[in-house]
Design a protein around this motif. Sequence first.
Motif, mmCIF file in Angstrom:
data_model
loop_
_atom_site.group_PDB
_atom_site.id
_atom_site.type_symbol
_atom_site.label_atom_id
_atom_site.label_comp_id
_atom_site.label_asym_id
_atom_site.label_seq_id
_atom_site.Cartn_x
_atom_site.Cartn_y
_atom_site.Cartn_z
ATOM 1 N N THR A 1 -8.684 6.342 11.318
ATOM 2 C CA THR A 1 -8.893 7.214 12.468
ATOM 3 C C THR A 1 -10.279 7.851 12.451
ATOM 4 N N THR A 2 -10.745 8.227 11.271
ATOM 5 C CA THR A 2 -11.991 8.978 11.136
ATOM 6 C C THR A 2 -13.219 8.088 11.104
ATOM 7 N N VAL A 3 -13.124 6.948 10.428
ATOM 8 C CA VAL A 3 -14.285 6.065 10.252
ATOM 9 C C VAL A 3 -14.120 4.869 11.183
ATOM 10 N N ARG A 4 -14.794 4.905 12.310
ATOM 11 C CA ARG A 4 -14.608 3.905 13.363
ATOM 12 C C ARG A 4 -14.903 2.491 12.880
ATOM 13 N N GLU A 5 -15.904 2.342 12.010
ATOM 14 C CA GLU A 5 -16.334 1.008 11.598
ATOM 15 C C GLU A 5 -15.289 0.257 10.775
ATOM 16 N N VAL A 6 -14.323 0.968 10.200
ATOM 17 C CA VAL A 6 -13.304 0.283 9.414
ATOM 18 C C VAL A 6 -11.972 0.211 10.156
ATOM 19 N N ALA A 7 -11.944 0.706 11.379
ATOM 20 C CA ALA A 7 -10.688 0.737 12.131
ATOM 21 C C ALA A 7 -10.134 -0.660 12.377
ATOM 22 N N GLY A 8 -11.026 -1.657 12.448
ATOM 23 C CA GLY A 8 -10.569 -3.017 12.700
ATOM 24 C C GLY A 8 -10.054 -3.742 11.478
ATOM 25 N N LEU A 9 -10.238 -3.165 10.289
ATOM 26 C CA LEU A 9 -9.745 -3.810 9.068
ATOM 27 C C LEU A 9 -8.226 -3.682 8.973
ATOM 28 N N ALA A 10 -7.613 -4.651 8.333
ATOM 29 C CA ALA A 10 -6.164 -4.598 8.161
ATOM 30 C C ALA A 10 -5.783 -3.407 7.287
ATOM 31 N N PRO A 11 -4.733 -2.660 7.649
ATOM 32 C CA PRO A 11 -4.305 -1.534 6.815
ATOM 33 C C PRO A 11 -4.037 -1.943 5.370
ATOM 34 N N ALA A 12 -3.496 -3.159 5.176
ATOM 35 C CA ALA A 12 -3.215 -3.617 3.814
ATOM 36 C C ALA A 12 -4.504 -3.782 3.009
ATOM 37 N N ASP A 13 -5.581 -4.178 3.681
ATOM 38 C CA ASP A 13 -6.877 -4.319 3.015
ATOM 39 C C ASP A 13 -7.343 -2.955 2.503
ATOM 40 N N ILE A 14 -7.325 -1.962 3.381
ATOM 41 C CA ILE A 14 -7.764 -0.618 2.998
ATOM 42 C C ILE A 14 -6.849 -0.044 1.916
ATOM 43 N N ALA A 15 -5.549 -0.230 2.093
ATOM 44 C CA ALA A 15 -4.587 0.323 1.134
ATOM 45 C C ALA A 15 -4.761 -0.295 -0.250
ATOM 46 N N GLY A 16 -4.987 -1.605 -0.305
ATOM 47 C CA GLY A 16 -5.127 -2.278 -1.592
ATOM 48 C C GLY A 16 -6.324 -1.777 -2.376
ATOM 49 N N HIS A 17 -7.477 -1.662 -1.710
ATOM 50 C CA HIS A 17 -8.669 -1.182 -2.404
ATOM 51 C C HIS A 17 -8.541 0.299 -2.772
ATOM 52 N N THR A 18 -7.929 1.083 -1.898
ATOM 53 C CA THR A 18 -7.744 2.506 -2.196
ATOM 54 C C THR A 18 -6.839 2.691 -3.399
ATOM 55 N N ARG A 19 -5.757 1.927 -3.431
ATOM 56 C CA ARG A 19 -4.812 2.017 -4.558
ATOM 57 C C ARG A 19 -5.507 1.664 -5.879
ATOM 58 N N ALA A 20 -6.324 0.616 -5.871
ATOM 59 C CA ALA A 20 -7.016 0.194 -7.089
ATOM 60 C C ALA A 20 -8.016 1.249 -7.554
ATOM 61 N N LEU A 21 -8.738 1.842 -6.616
ATOM 62 C CA LEU A 21 -9.703 2.887 -6.981
ATOM 63 C C LEU A 21 -8.991 4.120 -7.543
ATOM 64 N N LEU A 22 -7.874 4.483 -6.931
ATOM 65 C CA LEU A 22 -7.117 5.646 -7.419
ATOM 66 C C LEU A 22 -6.599 5.396 -8.834
#
Length: 375
Positions: free
Chosen positions: A32-53
């Motif tokens: 919602t906040t970062v427009r440039e990543v809005a088109g990425l699949a939620p699973a893509d964002i979630a996977g990288h976020t989970r790994a970083l956490l």
Amino acid sequence: MRQEGWDSVVDLIERVVGEDDLLPSVVTGVRTTVREVAGLAPADIAGHTRALLAAATRALAAGRGPTEAELSFVAELGDTRARQGVPIEAVLGAIHVSERAIWSRAREAAAEAGIEARLLLDVRELYDDWAEAVRARLIRAHRAADTGRREADDRNLTILRRLLEGGSAAALAAAEAGLPVTGGLWVLVARPGDAGLEQALRDRPQGLTGHLDGLLVGVLPQAPGTRAGVAAGLAGPAEPEELGAARRLALCALTAAESTGRTGVVHVADVAVLAAVADRADLSAVLTERHRPAWAALGSHAEPVALAVRAWLEAGREVAAAAERLFVHPNTVRNRVQRFAEVTGIDPYDTFGALNAWWLCRAWLVAAEGVEGAG
């Protein structure tokens, strides 16, 4: 740097990170906040976020900075986002949004658990040191990949232009790009802005995609599947020498789809009549000039009548469907269709009369929008 109570803070952060609603909330906030990543699949964002956490939590538990293995993962993330066309500022912005959400929840949980704010601050300082090293590696990897991607994009754009020029040069360009020179190619045209569509085209094993003359254009060895969302025009199959004409047809398909509110990938053959109409501005001008007195006779009712006739025809002459679309009573639609027939002399129930009626109403409404925009 570890001190008494350190393990209790790390345990708390692990509990926060493990909460079922945290990751979906973070992903929603990022998209919602970062427009440039809005088109990425939620699973893509979630996977990288989970790994970083997970990596950050392990580092905090051990009281250390990032390992080379963790930094290698970060470099892969930077390379991936660069290839996806996501600017480094957007990547860092997405990480910042995630960090803010996670530490905000950690502060609330720490207060409820009676953990001293000073101790949480010490853990946060170590995290900041870890994150700074991660950001530095991320930036380097992204810039290196972005440089390579831009060079490849420049080369691909040059080849794409040669392909769309048609003729013998197109056959040579197809061979250079590794595209089949026999069997036919497909041209897709869309308005830029749909990151999901652009990424789907770029991720295809073959084909060329680029921005030309304000449009997203792709030359593909196979026809793309139906895709929900924005409209895209498609033409083909065509030999390389015919790709210039195919591009024009794909643009006609896009214009025709947009004029009727269609979405997804639309082949020009499916909107052939509409594409022909949209491509003949000279005949449209003749048609509107012929019926200029009718527009004047309708006066303030001209636009509502044109909207009703167009909606009625696009609904397959179903009065109820047109009325629902326009939020009016069905009798209002009937009356406006009848009024249109009276003032124009066009019979909208006749096959060719219906085509002229739709074309005229479309031209009237486009002209009216132009006048309003100028005003």
